[in-house]
Design a protein around this motif. Structure first.
Motif, mmCIF file in Angstrom:
data_model
loop_
_atom_site.group_PDB
_atom_site.id
_atom_site.type_symbol
_atom_site.label_atom_id
_atom_site.label_comp_id
_atom_site.label_asym_id
_atom_site.label_seq_id
_atom_site.Cartn_x
_atom_site.Cartn_y
_atom_site.Cartn_z
ATOM 1 N N THR A 121 0.830 -1.213 0.000
ATOM 2 C CA THR A 121 0.000 0.000 0.000
ATOM 3 C C THR A 121 0.864 1.262 0.000
ATOM 4 O OG1 THR A 121 -0.179 -0.155 2.412
ATOM 5 C CG2 THR A 121 -2.008 -1.070 1.094
ATOM 6 N N THR A 122 2.025 1.200 0.639
ATOM 7 C CA THR A 122 2.946 2.345 0.635
ATOM 8 C C THR A 122 3.480 2.583 -0.770
ATOM 9 O OG1 THR A 122 3.567 1.919 2.931
ATOM 10 C CG2 THR A 122 5.076 3.281 1.622
ATOM 11 N N VAL A 123 3.833 1.507 -1.465
ATOM 12 C CA VAL A 123 4.328 1.620 -2.839
ATOM 13 C C VAL A 123 3.239 2.231 -3.720
ATOM 14 C CG1 VAL A 123 5.155 0.342 -4.858
ATOM 15 C CG2 VAL A 123 5.982 -0.265 -2.574
ATOM 16 N N ILE A 124 2.000 1.773 -3.574
ATOM 17 C CA ILE A 124 0.881 2.326 -4.358
ATOM 18 C C ILE A 124 0.701 3.814 -4.059
ATOM 19 C CG2 ILE A 124 -1.644 2.308 -4.596
ATOM 20 C CD1 ILE A 124 -0.407 0.100 -6.160
ATOM 21 N N THR A 125 0.776 4.174 -2.786
ATOM 22 C CA THR A 125 0.635 5.590 -2.402
ATOM 23 C C THR A 125 1.719 6.444 -3.053
ATOM 24 O OG1 THR A 125 -0.405 5.016 -0.295
ATOM 25 C CG2 THR A 125 0.614 7.199 -0.445
ATOM 26 N N ILE A 126 2.956 5.966 -3.010
ATOM 27 C CA ILE A 126 4.072 6.721 -3.602
ATOM 28 C C ILE A 126 3.889 6.827 -5.111
ATOM 29 C CG2 ILE A 126 6.569 6.711 -4.001
ATOM 30 C CD1 ILE A 126 6.746 5.270 -1.213
ATOM 31 N N LEU A 127 3.513 5.729 -5.762
ATOM 32 C CA LEU A 127 3.298 5.762 -7.214
ATOM 33 C C LEU A 127 2.170 6.733 -7.572
ATOM 34 C CD1 LEU A 127 3.700 1.968 -8.003
ATOM 35 C CD2 LEU A 127 5.138 3.818 -8.907
ATOM 36 N N THR A 128 1.124 6.759 -6.784
ATOM 37 C CA THR A 128 0.006 7.672 -7.042
ATOM 38 C C THR A 128 0.440 9.127 -6.879
ATOM 39 O OG1 THR A 128 -1.546 5.965 -6.315
ATOM 40 C CG2 THR A 128 -2.371 8.229 -6.390
ATOM 41 N N ARG A 129 1.255 9.393 -5.870
ATOM 42 C CA ARG A 129 1.786 10.761 -5.694
ATOM 43 C C ARG A 129 2.659 11.154 -6.885
ATOM 44 N NH1 ARG A 129 3.486 10.166 0.565
ATOM 45 N NH2 ARG A 129 1.441 10.552 1.450
ATOM 46 N N LEU A 130 3.487 10.212 -7.332
ATOM 47 C CA LEU A 130 4.341 10.487 -8.492
ATOM 48 C C LEU A 130 3.507 10.711 -9.749
ATOM 49 C CD1 LEU A 130 7.192 7.922 -7.758
ATOM 50 C CD2 LEU A 130 7.392 10.421 -7.722
ATOM 51 N N LEU A 131 2.399 10.001 -9.874
ATOM 52 C CA LEU A 131 1.485 10.204 -11.002
ATOM 53 C C LEU A 131 0.899 11.612 -10.961
ATOM 54 C CD1 LEU A 131 -0.046 8.889 -13.431
ATOM 55 C CD2 LEU A 131 -1.831 8.283 -11.779
ATOM 56 N N THR A 132 0.474 12.042 -9.789
ATOM 57 C CA THR A 132 -0.077 13.386 -9.615
ATOM 58 C C THR A 132 0.955 14.459 -9.958
ATOM 59 O OG1 THR A 132 -1.557 12.592 -7.879
ATOM 60 C CG2 THR A 132 -1.141 14.959 -7.949
ATOM 61 N N LYS A 133 2.215 14.203 -9.648
ATOM 62 C CA LYS A 133 3.305 15.148 -9.931
ATOM 63 C C LYS A 133 3.770 15.088 -11.384
ATOM 64 C CE LYS A 133 5.191 15.121 -5.275
ATOM 65 N NZ LYS A 133 6.385 14.865 -4.454
ATOM 66 N N GLY A 134 3.237 14.134 -12.149
ATOM 67 C CA GLY A 134 3.636 14.015 -13.549
ATOM 68 C C GLY A 134 4.956 13.293 -13.748
ATOM 69 N N ALA A 135 5.437 12.594 -12.718
ATOM 70 C CA ALA A 135 6.733 11.919 -12.807
ATOM 71 C C ALA A 135 6.620 10.510 -13.377
ATOM 72 C CB ALA A 135 7.392 11.870 -11.434
ATOM 73 N N VAL A 136 5.421 9.918 -13.334
ATOM 74 C CA VAL A 136 5.195 8.581 -13.878
ATOM 75 C C VAL A 136 3.878 8.571 -14.649
ATOM 76 C CG1 VAL A 136 6.443 7.416 -11.995
ATOM 77 C CG2 VAL A 136 3.968 7.683 -11.844
ATOM 78 N N THR A 137 3.724 7.557 -15.488
ATOM 79 C CA THR A 137 2.441 7.299 -16.141
ATOM 80 C C THR A 137 2.015 5.891 -15.747
ATOM 81 O OG1 THR A 137 3.493 6.419 -18.127
ATOM 82 C CG2 THR A 137 2.959 8.772 -18.131
ATOM 83 N N ARG A 138 0.743 5.598 -15.965
ATOM 84 C CA ARG A 138 0.284 4.247 -15.689
ATOM 85 C C ARG A 138 -0.690 3.816 -16.775
ATOM 86 N NH1 ARG A 138 -3.877 5.023 -10.574
ATOM 87 N NH2 ARG A 138 -5.509 6.031 -11.805
ATOM 88 N N GLU A 139 -0.707 2.511 -17.006
ATOM 89 C CA GLU A 139 -1.630 1.908 -17.966
ATOM 90 C C GLU A 139 -2.277 0.711 -17.302
ATOM 91 O OE1 GLU A 139 -0.156 0.823 -21.820
ATOM 92 O OE2 GLU A 139 1.231 2.514 -21.827
ATOM 93 N N ARG A 140 -3.527 0.495 -17.642
ATOM 94 C CA ARG A 140 -4.222 -0.669 -17.110
ATOM 95 C C ARG A 140 -3.619 -1.923 -17.729
ATOM 96 N NH1 ARG A 140 -7.529 -1.698 -13.198
ATOM 97 N NH2 ARG A 140 -8.603 0.269 -13.193
ATOM 98 N N ALA A 141 -3.397 -2.933 -16.888
ATOM 99 C CA ALA A 141 -2.889 -4.230 -17.339
ATOM 100 C C ALA A 141 -3.681 -5.285 -16.574
ATOM 101 C CB ALA A 141 -1.394 -4.364 -17.076
ATOM 102 N N GLY A 142 -4.756 -5.741 -17.170
ATOM 103 C CA GLY A 142 -5.634 -6.664 -16.468
ATOM 104 C C GLY A 142 -6.369 -5.931 -15.367
ATOM 105 N N ARG A 143 -6.279 -6.457 -14.155
ATOM 106 C CA ARG A 143 -6.951 -5.822 -13.018
ATOM 107 C C ARG A 143 -6.036 -4.852 -12.281
ATOM 108 N NH1 ARG A 143 -9.103 -10.437 -9.431
ATOM 109 N NH2 ARG A 143 -9.806 -8.635 -8.235
ATOM 110 N N SER A 144 -4.831 -4.688 -12.763
ATOM 111 C CA SER A 144 -3.836 -3.854 -12.105
ATOM 112 C C SER A 144 -3.372 -2.749 -13.050
ATOM 113 C CB SER A 144 -2.656 -4.749 -11.696
ATOM 114 O OG SER A 144 -1.726 -4.020 -10.950
#
Length: 129
Positions: free
Chosen positions: A47-70
């Motif tokens: 959950t900490t990793v997800i929180t950090i990734l979400t913060r990075l997404l908000t900051k524009g530092a990462v992108t994400r794509e749906r891959a199955g259920r994740s």
């Protein structure tokens, strides 16, 4: 907790973000949060990793794509690009951009100032945003 009942020292948010970004950069392409957690040795909760990734997404530092259920996550740029992005966001938050830029340039070491001038003198340096 350590063997003597003491907790290990807490890492700051920026340090955790750097660790997660490094793990993403070292991956062979987009990575799941679980893969990032594994790369970091498993000492961060999922959950900490997800929180950090979400913060990075908000900051524009990462992108994400749906891959199955994740999701799979990808860094937007390298460390230099991320630092430049943070500098730009700071500059965007200032009301007197001219004063901030002038103060920044005059505070540079001579070699850094020379490099900035060279970069600005290159073809394509002038943008028409």
């Amino acid at each position: 907790m350590t063997g003597h009942g003491q907790r290990p020292p807490r890492r700051g948010q920026g340090q955790l973000e750097s660790l997660v970004l490094s793990a993403l950069r070292e991956a062979d392409g987009p990575a799941t949060a679980g893969r990032v957690q594994e790369c970091l040795g498993g000492d961060l909760a999922y959950t900490t990793v997800i929180t950090i990734l979400t913060r990075l997404l908000t900051k524009g530092a990462v992108t994400r794509e749906r891959a199955g259920r994740s999701f799979v996550w990808t860094p937007v740029s390298d460390q230099a690009g991320l630092a430049a992005h943070r500098m730009r966001k700071l500059l965007d938050g200032e009301s007197d951009r001219n004063a901030v830029l002038a103060s920044f340039v005059t505070s540079l070491e001579p070699d850094d100032e020379r490099l900035v001038r060279e970069l600005l003198g290159r073809p394509g340096a002038e943008r028409t945003d």
